[in-house]
Design a protein around this motif. Structure first.
Motif, PDB file in Angstrom:
ATOM      1  N   THR A 188      53.081  54.455 -71.643  1.00 21.30           N
ATOM      2  CA  THR A 188      53.569  55.879 -71.553  1.00 21.30           C
ATOM      3  C   THR A 188      54.616  55.861 -72.685  1.00 21.30           C
ATOM      4  N   PRO A 210      50.918  58.163 -76.785  1.00 23.58           N
ATOM      5  CA  PRO A 210      49.778  59.032 -76.148  1.00 23.58           C
ATOM      6  C   PRO A 210      48.733  59.250 -77.461  1.00 23.58           C
ATOM      7  N   ASP A 246      57.474  57.161 -71.781  1.00 23.78           N
ATOM      8  CA  ASP A 246      58.744  56.932 -71.132  1.00 23.78           C
ATOM      9  C   ASP A 246      59.719  55.650 -71.604  1.00 23.78           C
TER      10      ASP A 246
END
Length: 466
Positions: free
Chosen positions: A432, A411, A434
């Motif tokens: 992302t 990010p 993740d």
């Protein structure tokens, strides 16, 4: 919660801008004496003789202190962390850096103190100095440090080590090996307020010390160790630190003022001149960093070899701690499955180095990020896309096998790219932090993924750090 996101005035802002803030040098007490130091004019020299009798007899001089007056002369700032003592408060048999204090004087004025310093008779035998960490450990050099040219106390090793994965296989399977050498240099902290302290003997037998230290109880412990006093005989008073940035953890003036105050039975202040601050206070350390990355044509980093040389200057001080932090961050914000890191602390006849903002980390970050851009250039890839592809993600493990639970690389990189106007492909804009899956989980990273819920991977075999 009213303060979150609000513009609040600094509590000390008004005092700063109106000039009413009191710093340590603003503190004045009656009958205060001033300090000057006899410093080594050479980078390296044997002390053949030292005679302070003429200095002590001069008008206005109330105390002269040498190493013989220090109850515990050799004390290590990090002894509590297992780093043995190696640095004398005042030089005894030899001087190992230009500017090292040998004797100190307390007198009625700075001019009188300097006159006494000039009257000290000293005979020095200059030695050939060691000034380059790249050659500091070369055979045939006359090593000045009692431990030799390399700090030896990293457990069973004389250096900090990180081993992870199969580095040989990574380099065998790479499409390209990208090499780089990076040499972040020494930086002076250059605070607006130079190093300063004031020691005041109290009728009770205690000492009150006004200190510009960044670490109040740490500096109190250092002074107590040199004096061989219990902590309850010292009272430390902290002022507004006029710029520290790491350099004011060194306890540069407090112990000297304490010794002179006890001997003179008068309050004693030592304020570094700007020349002293620039030439004799500690700096951020210079480093020599060699990196080799094994990479694939499509931008995966398979492995990294790194050799780091850290210039401690003449004594260890905080350098072993700085190198340890450096080792923990040598992969940067990226997941690299195969690693070999070797970091050495070397001694040179330069001013001892110390902490400075991001101690040990900023230097390796400079090398890592410069090297990442070099890799991208060699592969013909966008430098941010290379970073996003290899960025730490949830479940990845660091070079020291710590599992990542909330990495911010993706990010932050995307936000920076947007703010700077960089154009990234849709697949990268959609990334992302993740857990890895699909194309972001190639075979060489499968073993990097920790099971869900695991907090710390175990160390085994040749893995981890030593």
């Amino acid at each position: 919660m009213k303060a979150v996101g609000a513009r609040l005035p600094r509590y000390d802002g008004l005092g700063h801008v109106t000039g009413r803030t009191q710093y340590v040098d603003d503190v004045r007490v009656p009958r205060m004496l001033w300090v000057k130091a006899l410093r080594s004019p050479h980078h390296s020299a044997l002390i053949r003789s030292l005679d302070t009798s003429k200095a002590a007899a001069l008008p206005g001089v109330h105390a002269v202190v040498t190493h013989k007056d220090v109850p515990h002369n050799d004390y290590g700032h990090l002894e509590g962390l297992g780093v043995p003592a190696d640095e004398p408060l005042l030089a005894a048999d030899d001087a190992c850096w230009k500017g090292q204090p040998i004797a100190v004087v307390a007198a009625e004025s700075e001019a009188a103190a300097q006159a006494a310093v000039d009257a000290i008779a000293i005979e020095l035998e200059e030695r050939e100095p060691v000034l380059d960490i790249r050659t500091a450990a070369d055979p045939g050099l006359e090593h000045f440090h009692q431990w030799g040219p390399i700090y030896p106390h990293f457990g069973p090793h004389n250096h900090r080590r990180v081993r992870k994965g199969d580095i040989g296989r990574a380099f065998d399977e790479a499409d390209l090996i990208v090499e780089g050498v990076y040499r972040p240099q020494a930086i002076e902290h250059c605070p607006m307020e130079t190093q300063v302290a004031l020691a005041v003997p109290e009728p009770s037998g205690r000492l009150t010390i006004y200190s510009c230290t960044q670490a109040m109880y740490f500096s109190m412990g250092v002074v107590a160790a040199h004096l061989q006093w219990p902590l309850n005989k010292l009272k430390f008073v902290g002022g507004t630190v006029g710029g520290g940035f790491g350099g004011k953890v060194d306890t540069a003036t407090e112990t000297i003022c304490a010794l002179l105050a006890l001997k003179a039975r008068r309050p004693v202040k030592w304020r570094f001149t700007r020349e002293e601050e620039m030439l004799t206070s500690s700096t951020r350390a210079p480093w020599h960093i060699e990196m080799q990355d094994a990479v694939t044509n499509d931008g995966w980093i398979l492995g990294r070899r790194m050799l780091t040389l850290h210039d401690a200057g003449a004594y260890a001080r905080f350098s072993p701690y700085g190198l340890t932090k450096h080792a923990f961050h040598h992969t940067g914000a990226y997941t690299i499955p195969n690693l070999r890191f070797d970091g050495f602390v070397l001694f040179t006849n330069r001013v001892p180095t110390t902490a400075m903002r991001g101690f040990g980390v900023t230097s390796v970050s400079l090398a890592v990020e410069t090297h990442m851009s070099r890799v991208a250039e060699q592969l013909g890839l966008h430098p941010l896309e290379l970073r996003l592809k290899n960025a730490n993600r949830i479940g990845d493990t660091t070079g020291n096998r710590v599992v990542m639970h909330d990495p911010s690389t993706v990010p932050v990189t995307l936000a920076a790219a947007e703010a700077a106007g960089y154009s990234l492909g849709e697949e990268y804009r959609a990334m992302t932090p993740d857990r890895r899956s699909g194309e972001l989980l190639p075979e060489h990273l499968v073993a990097q993924q920790a099971p869900d819920g695991e907090h710390l991977a175990t160390y085994s075999g040749n893995g981890g750090s030593g």
